[in-house]
Every structure is written in C-alpha cells, then in structure tokens.
Design an enzyme around this catalytic site. Structure first.
Site, mmCIF file in Angstrom:
data_model
loop_
_atom_site.group_PDB
_atom_site.id
_atom_site.type_symbol
_atom_site.label_atom_id
_atom_site.label_comp_id
_atom_site.label_asym_id
_atom_site.label_seq_id
_atom_site.Cartn_x
_atom_site.Cartn_y
_atom_site.Cartn_z
ATOM 1 N N ARG A 71 0.843 -1.193 0.000
ATOM 2 C CA ARG A 71 0.000 0.000 0.000
ATOM 3 C C ARG A 71 0.875 1.238 0.000
ATOM 4 O O ARG A 71 1.837 1.336 0.744
ATOM 5 C CB ARG A 71 -0.888 -0.005 1.247
ATOM 6 C CG ARG A 71 -1.854 1.164 1.280
ATOM 7 C CD ARG A 71 -2.986 0.910 2.249
ATOM 8 N NE ARG A 71 -2.566 0.970 3.634
ATOM 9 C CZ ARG A 71 -3.161 1.736 4.548
ATOM 10 N NH1 ARG A 71 -4.152 2.519 4.211
ATOM 11 N NH2 ARG A 71 -2.746 1.713 5.795
ATOM 12 N N ARG A 107 -6.898 -0.133 1.558
ATOM 13 C CA ARG A 107 -6.615 -1.550 1.272
ATOM 14 C C ARG A 107 -7.453 -2.087 0.130
ATOM 15 O O ARG A 107 -7.027 -2.958 -0.610
ATOM 16 C CB ARG A 107 -6.831 -2.377 2.524
ATOM 17 C CG ARG A 107 -5.689 -2.268 3.477
ATOM 18 C CD ARG A 107 -6.023 -2.977 4.753
ATOM 19 N NE ARG A 107 -5.033 -2.647 5.751
ATOM 20 C CZ ARG A 107 -4.959 -1.469 6.315
ATOM 21 N NH1 ARG A 107 -5.810 -0.525 5.973
ATOM 22 N NH2 ARG A 107 -4.036 -1.217 7.194
ATOM 23 N N GLY A 122 0.029 -9.881 4.520
ATOM 24 C CA GLY A 122 -0.096 -8.949 3.387
ATOM 25 C C GLY A 122 -1.520 -8.434 3.266
ATOM 26 O O GLY A 122 -2.481 -9.190 3.394
ATOM 27 N N ASP A 176 -2.785 -4.553 15.560
ATOM 28 C CA ASP A 176 -3.809 -3.622 16.053
ATOM 29 C C ASP A 176 -4.049 -3.844 17.548
ATOM 30 O O ASP A 176 -4.227 -2.895 18.318
ATOM 31 C CB ASP A 176 -5.116 -3.845 15.277
ATOM 32 C CG ASP A 176 -4.865 -3.923 13.787
ATOM 33 O OD1 ASP A 176 -4.506 -2.900 13.193
ATOM 34 O OD2 ASP A 176 -4.970 -5.031 13.218
ATOM 35 N N HIS A 230 -8.670 -5.792 9.395
ATOM 36 C CA HIS A 230 -7.425 -5.052 9.625
ATOM 37 C C HIS A 230 -7.428 -3.871 8.653
ATOM 38 O O HIS A 230 -6.761 -3.867 7.620
ATOM 39 C CB HIS A 230 -6.212 -5.950 9.384
ATOM 40 C CG HIS A 230 -4.914 -5.186 9.450
ATOM 41 N ND1 HIS A 230 -4.462 -4.573 10.588
ATOM 42 C CD2 HIS A 230 -3.987 -4.927 8.500
ATOM 43 C CE1 HIS A 230 -3.310 -3.964 10.338
ATOM 44 N NE2 HIS A 230 -3.001 -4.151 9.070
HETATM 45 C C1 LMR Z 1 -0.226 -1.514 9.328
HETATM 46 O O1 LMR Z 1 -1.287 -1.662 9.941
HETATM 47 O O2 LMR Z 1 0.741 -0.917 9.802
HETATM 48 C C2 LMR Z 1 -0.109 -2.030 7.930
HETATM 49 O O3 LMR Z 1 -1.010 -3.060 7.731
HETATM 50 C C3 LMR Z 1 -0.341 -0.905 6.984
HETATM 51 C C4 LMR Z 1 -0.214 -1.333 5.544
HETATM 52 O O4 LMR Z 1 -1.163 -1.135 4.793
HETATM 53 O O5 LMR Z 1 0.837 -1.859 5.163
#
Ligand code: LMR
Length: 343
Positions: free
Chosen positions: A102, A108, A140, A169, A197
């Site tokens: 990302r 996402r 991922g 998280d 997520h």
């Molecule tokens: C995160 O929560 O830090 C990662 O999942 C962010 C991402 O999109 O790589």
C-alpha cells in the site's frame, strides 16, 4: 516465510516456516524479534524458507547473509527460493507477508485486485505442497480477504489453519491504553480487535482489564475518560497503519514483525490462562451474529495449537454498530474479490 521443525544435527523432522514473497525489511525485523533467545518464533530448531519473486533473489541473498551472520543457534538452515514447490514443500508454518504494498493515500480495497490473484496462487500452492497441518498466517494486505481467498484456494487444508494478523492492532490498542494509564503494556489485557485489519476495525476495551498499582480494574475505570475511549483511542488505532506510512513513507515493519512473532508464538504455545488475544479467523459458528463466510478478527484463546473464540461477551449498542460496520466492509471486500476471481 516457512518454518520446518528440525532436530539439532538432523535433516529429518524439520519445522519450516515459509516466508512467501518476503519483504526484506520484515524478515530482518522478524529475526530481530523472533531471533531473540535464538528461538525464532517457536522455541525449537527450524529451517527458514524464504520465497520471493525472481527479481528479488539478489536482495534475498543479502537477507540470507544477514541471517547467517546473526549466528542464531536454532536457525538450522535458510533456503532462499523463487519456486513455490520449494517454498511450500512440507512446511509446518507459512507466514504470507508479501503482497502488493500500500502506498500513501491508498486504501486496502485499492489493493484487492492485484492481491486476490497472488493469494489464489499461494493458496493453491499450499494445497499442493504443504503439510495438511500447516498453519498459515496472512499478513499482506488486505489481510482478512487475502486470507479468505488463500483458504478457499486450498480446500484440502482445514479452514481453522488459516488466520490473519490483527495482533498488530491489538498491540497498538494495549499500548495506547497503557500509555494513557501510565503503566507498562503488560499491565493491559483482553483488549479486542473486531473485524477487518483496516480503518473500519473496532478496537474494543469494554472487556479489557488494566493493573494499576497492583489492582486489576476494568479499562474504563482505569482510563476514566469515556470520551477518549469512544473517540480518539479508536481512531488512533484504526488509522495507525496509515499514520506510520505517512511518517516513514513505508509500511510498518518492526511493530508488524513483533506482532507476527506474538501471533505465531501463541499459536504454538497457547495464550495465557484468563487472557485472550485478537486474531482474524473463519467466522463460521461465531456467537456474535457476524456473517459466516468471512475472516473476521475475534477474541481468541489458544490451547494445544487449537484456537477457540471467546463466546458470549456482552455487546452494547455502541459496539454492535461498529462490529457490524467492519463486517459490512469485509462482505463488500469478499464479494469484490470473488468477482475479480470469476472474471
Ligand atoms: C499496518 O497496519 O501498519 C499495515 O497493515 C499498513 C499497511 O497497509 O501496510
């Protein structure tokens, strides 16, 4: 990344985690955390298989050198490869950290199209080459839906063996509460991440406990700031990944690696008595009215390498709305992904 168990000095009986489509930075961070106590994630000798796309093989060589240079006693062998039949062969654990990354400003969902194709291929390869007992952890993004697609593409592997990472998280939520209460993060337990997520996830502290000055209290009593718990706390955790990307111009690496180690270690060794953690798992049979054909993050206890949802926690209207909103996003992601796959 794949792990295969291996007894010291023997090539037989290995545990191989495999890192599929590795991201060098992740692997180095994983080693930093998992490699502490020379145990990687699990506490027994392992073979590490690093799978990546052909153009990344020279980079992978550098990662292999660094791993060797760590002189980790329990890391028996590192195998870099660009071939799924090598990467997934007889593995015990697969940590799927690679996906189309990302970029700043992207959601996402934007990543879905590219990633469903990747995770369909990886699921099919796991189905063909991995042990049927393999534990698959999808990191991922979009992790929940990628995990669902990988699982659907691996029909011979039990759905319970697939999970996606929401421990990052969970750790973020615990840490925010700990900082607010002026205690260390190990004094906070049983926060819950519900759902995706993504920025719709619901970090919930209604069932969390905080130990302050030796006394365990409900998190709401310890924090004493309902407006913060229902406002900035939730949005900080929901948006933390994007905030890290904005600051670093790169996705989280060290904290994600630590969370992967926590997640995998709990799968192997179980959760502490009276404590639960958050993990994205198949929603089938859940008692919270969440649509069943999703990978949704729930409160989870683990014993004997088997996870169980924590059922029957009381859910108030505030939580209900947020749990349903993140479920709705997952239903939409799933339907979009399945649509892409059928094209
Ligand atoms: C995160 O929560 O830090 C990662 O999942 C962010 C991402 O999109 O790589």
């Amino acid at each position: 990344m794949a792990l295969t168990q291996r007894t010291r000095g023997q090539r037989a009986a290995c545990r191989r985690p495999t890192g599929v489509l590795t991201r060098g930075e992740y692997v180095i961070s994983l080693m930093r955390h998992g490699g502490k106590n020379a145990a990687l994630f699990t506490g027994f000798p392992i073979i590490l298989v690093l799978l990546d796309i052909p153009p990344m093989l020279p980079v992978l060589d550098g990662v292999v050198m660094e791993l060797q240079d760590c002189a980790l006693p329990l890391l028996m062998e590192v195998i870099p490869t660009d071939k799924v039949e090598v990467g997934f062969k007889d593995i015990d654990a697969a940590i799927l950290v690679g996906s189309m990354p990302r970029k700043e400003g992207m959601e996402r969902k934007d990543l879905l199209k590219a990633n469903v194709a990747i995770f369909k291929t990886q699921g099919a390869a796991l189905d063909k080459f991995a042990k049927k007992t393999v534990k698959v952890v999808v990191v991922g993004n979009p992790a929940n839906t990628n995990c669902l697609i990988a699982s659907k593409s691996a029909p011979s592997i039990p759905k319970e063996n697939f999970s996606c990472l929401t421990r990052l998280d969970h750790n973020r939520a615990s840490s925010q509460v700990a900082m607010r209460c002026g205690v260390s993060s190990d004094k906070v337990k049983n926060v819950i991440i519900w759902g995706n997520h993504s920025s719709t996830q619901y970090p919930d502290v209604h069932h969390a406990k905080v130990t302050v000055s030796g006394a365990e209290k409900p998190a709401y009593d310890a924090v004493k700031d309902e407006a913060w718990l229902r406002g900035d706390f939730i949005s900080t955790v929901q948006l933390r990944g994007a905030a890290v990307i904005k600051a670093r111009k790169l996705s989280s690496a060290m904290s994600a690696a630590k969370a992967i180690c926590d997640h995998v270690r709990d799968i192997w060794f179980g959760t502490k008595e009276g404590e639960f953690i958050s993990m994205g798992v198949y929603a089938a049979g859940n008692s919270y009215g969440i649509p069943e054909d999703l990978i949704y993050s729930f409160p989870i206890e683990i014993k004997n390498q088997t996870w169980k949802m924590v059922d029957g926690l009381p859910i108030n209207d505030f939580s209900r709305g947020k749990m349903d909103a993140t479920a709705a996003e997952l239903v939409e992601e799933r339907d979009t992904a399945l649509d892409f796959l059928s094209q």
